[in-house]
Enzyme design. Structure first.
Site: not given
Lengths: 378, 339
Positions: A115, A184
């Site tokens: 990321e 999440h």
């Protein structure tokens, strides 16, 4: 916004009475992370084009976003999409399904699980004259790129004395409601809204999902788009193209109380307004759309009329976006208030997996209705 | 001083001149820091000059540099005017970053100098992205990314080396291994201290270079740059060097022995090149005196410029958080203007 009525109708349709129930109906087949079946998404893939995009066409939120990306890739050869599984997999939520085949691997670019690396590469590419759309799977994963987003994207223009603007768009999924547990499901957009130098968008409707991307790409500075995971399967009008990315929208008008929501809580606030109307309480529903910079004027105008405010935020209450909005109302409209500001936020807990626990942790239509009732009876 | 028009043409005299410019500029900065003209964190490059000068000898003006918070030297030799760097360190409006960056954040679009990044490892992804843009736009350019040995413990280093190798990006990774990450010795923070070996594990051509020998650095950088420009993908140089001064002006330097520092000072890269040039009768003491005088004049001019430069008005505090509208109310597009 002209989109208001249609959008609220679409949202209400998806969430009649109780959004949690409606979301439950939609979720399993439409929006579960990594569980989107390609057969299903492939069926969707063809829909917008066959439906001849325009005011009359309808699409799901996912299709609307895909259409926006496709339009941007066609329109400007500096635009490219980059992120984990955006290409061969078709996007972890199937947003980019079919785009690799249409635009090729240079412009629909799969990245390693890095990321910080690929968000930083997006910043560099933007500095190098490209118009990258970087996709991060979920807001929780974006924390791995926080250094690049905050220390570079948001900072370079100021720190370089105005020399280096960063025309970058970062899209990511946010929010809970899909039983994905605590890594999440969070809503960190309020953290990003804390950062000077970023523009933070939260499309709640299909029209905004399609229409916000192009103006975000036109923005010379970094823009983060937060897509609530529970919205991907929700249908609505595709709209006619770009929308403004500066103002909040009044999605429903009422004189008694102002419900302030954004993204995934907007359909819940609209459903709560329906329920309140049945009790004779008419609510203004503001969809913030833009979380930074906040559209204070729309909020204050509404609170000035209704004299009551309920802020709905899937983020946590402590130090969150709802605290900021509440403080602004206290600063700018204190003497307009006839009741204390109410907040309906996520419980102060990492979002749990079990369905009943997750539902209990999130703002729901009944809790929004109860908070609104509290303001009108106090 | 302007950047050379073609890569690798630096004469011994030019390499010497550039190293001396860095050395004398920073020595003057120490005085100014003691006099409280310069504040904040300031990191000196003294001792490491051969690295920046040797690597940048391989660059054309079109190439891109991404640097660290120890970047005065890189900026100077890439052509960022000493006046603009000094004014920045004074916090003045005439500084290259209009007083918003200081010593650690020198930026100059005109010279493709992308900072001045003070997050260790944070510049690497940006360098990869700049190179990606060059490749996607078909520009035959190279990006050099300077970073230290400390950055090789950061995740961003590993993410970027993989990314750059995977996409064969035209990046020269220039690792300035000065043996200390602030106060922590390399051997105390890395299990494998052969840094080139680790870079090579990503499929990147990598080798160590004597970073105290400017000719060796220039030669290695020239070879790496040639390969990168020919499409061979990213290269990594481990430039073994040493900083003669402490990490920053705040650092009492307790973690190194005086004997160690003295050993390295004997390998001063400027002294070494002067000795070579004298042996080859390329320079005399009189030539050196002239060179020193020219450099001193440049630096004193920079100090005078910074001293009299106005400060940024406080009313402009919040400028440049977001881009300002350009002509006709359209958003300004500065990035395009420099491509």
């Amino acid at each position: 916004m002209s989109a208001g009525t249609a959008a609220s109708r679409a949202a209400s349709k998806a969430a009649p009475g109780d959004a949690s129930t409606a979301a439950g109906k939609v979720a399993p087949e439409h929006v579960t992370h990594e569980h989107v079946t390609h057969e299903h998404a492939a069926h969707e893939h063809a829909a917008p084009e066959n439906a001849a995009p325009g005011n009359a066409a309808t699409a799901t939120y996912r299709e609307a976003m895909r259409e926006a990306i496709r339009e941007a890739l066609r329109r400007d050869d500096r635009v490219f999409l980059m992120g984990e599984d955006v290409g061969a997999y078709g996007g972890c939520f199937a947003v980019s399904l079919g785009l690799l085949e249409e635009f090729g691997p240079e412009r629909v670019r799969d990245t390693p699980l890095s990321e910080a690396g690929f968000v930083g590469a997006g910043i560099g590419a933007a500095l190098g004259g490209m118009r990258p759309i970087v996709e991060i799977m979920t807001v929780n994963f974006s924390l791995l790129a926080l250094d690049q987003i905050v220390n570079n994207a948001a900072t370079l223009l100021h720190m370089s004395g105005g020399q280096f603007n960063v025309p970058l768009v970062i899209r990511m999924t946010t929010g809970a409601g899909r039983q994905l547990a605590a890594q999440h499901s969070h809503s960190f957009e309020g953290w990003y809204a804390h950062i000077p130098g970023l523009r933070i968008l939260a499309p709640a409707t299909t029209e905004d999902a399609r229409g916000m991307l192009w103006p975000a790409l036109e923005d010379p500075d970094p823009v983060l788009i937060f897509e609530h995971g529970s919205l991907y399967g929700v249908p609505g009008p595709l709209g006619s193209g770009p929308v403004d990315i500066t103002s909040a929208a009044l999605r429903r008008s009422g004189a008694d109380v102002t419900l302030i929501a954004y993204g995934g809580t907007t359909p819940k606030a609209l459903a709560a307004a329906d329920a309140l109307a049945a009790e004779g309480v008419e609510a203004d529903v503001i969809d913030l759309r833009v979380l930074r910079p906040l559209d204070d004027a729309t909020i204050m105008e509404s609170v000035g009329r209704t004299h009551r405010a309920v802020i709905v935020d899937e983020g946590w209450r402590s130090g969150g976006l709802s605290a900021e909005i509440g403080a602004r109302i206290a600063e700018h409209a204190f003497y307009e208030l006839d009741a204390p500001i109410q907040r309906v936020c996520a419980a102060e807990v990492p979002i749990p997996y079990a369905r009943h626990l997750e539902e209990a942790a999130l703002p729901q239509v009944p809790s929004i209705v109860a908070a609104a009732r509290e303001t009108v009876t106090s | 001083m302007s950047v050379k028009n073609s890569a690798g043409s630096g004469s011994h005299r030019e390499l010497l001149r550039q190293m001396l410019r860095i050395r004398r500029f920073e020595e003057r900065c120490v005085e100014l820091y003691s006099g409280e003209k310069i504040r904040g964190f300031m990191h000196l490059y003294i001792g490491e000059e051969a690295v920046a000068v040797g690597v940048c000898d391989a660059l054309t003006p079109d190439d891109v540099v991404v640097s660290t918070y120890r970047e005065h030297g890189h900026a100077l030799i890439r052509g960022v005017p000493a006046t603009s760097i000094m004014a920045e360190m004074y916090g003045r409006a005439a500084g290259c970053s209009r007083g918003r960056g200081g010593s650690m954040h020198i930026f100059d679009a005109a010279h493709r100098f992308y900072g001045g990044n003070a997050i260790v490892g944070g510049g690497l992804p940006v360098a990869a992205g700049l190179a990606l843009a060059d490749r996607m736009r078909g520009r035959n350019r190279m990006t050099v990314c300077f970073f230290g040995d400390g950055a090789m413990a950061e995740g961003e280093f590993h993410e970027c080396l993989n990314l750059a190798a995977l996409w064969r990006l035209p990046v020269l990774f220039a690792c300035e291994n000065n043996l200390y990450a602030m106060g922590t010795a390399l051997a105390r923070s890395h299990a494998q201290t052969d840094l080139a070996l680790r870079a090579a594990s990503y499929g990147v051509a990598a080798w160590p270079v004597d970073g105290m020998d400017v000719l060796a650095v220039a030669d290695a950088a020239g070879r790496a740059a040639g390969a990168i420009r020919a499409g061979a993908g990213p290269h990594f140089l481990e430039l073994r060097t040493y900083r003669f001064r402490a990490h920053s002006m705040y650092d009492p330097d307790r973690y190194r022995s005086k004997a160690e520092i003295e050993q390295w000072r004997k390998r001063d890269p400027i002294d070494a090149l002067v000795a070579t040039m004298k042996a080859e009768r390329e320079i005399t003491d009189a030539d050196l005196a002239v060179l020193e005088k020219e450099i001193s004049a440049e630096i004193e001019q920079a100090v005078a410029f910074a001293e009299q430069a106005p400060v940024e008005p406080v009313e402009d505090l919040t400028r440049f958080v977001c881009s300002e509208p350009g002509p006709g109310g359209k958003p300004a597009r500065r990035v395009e203007a420099i491509l």
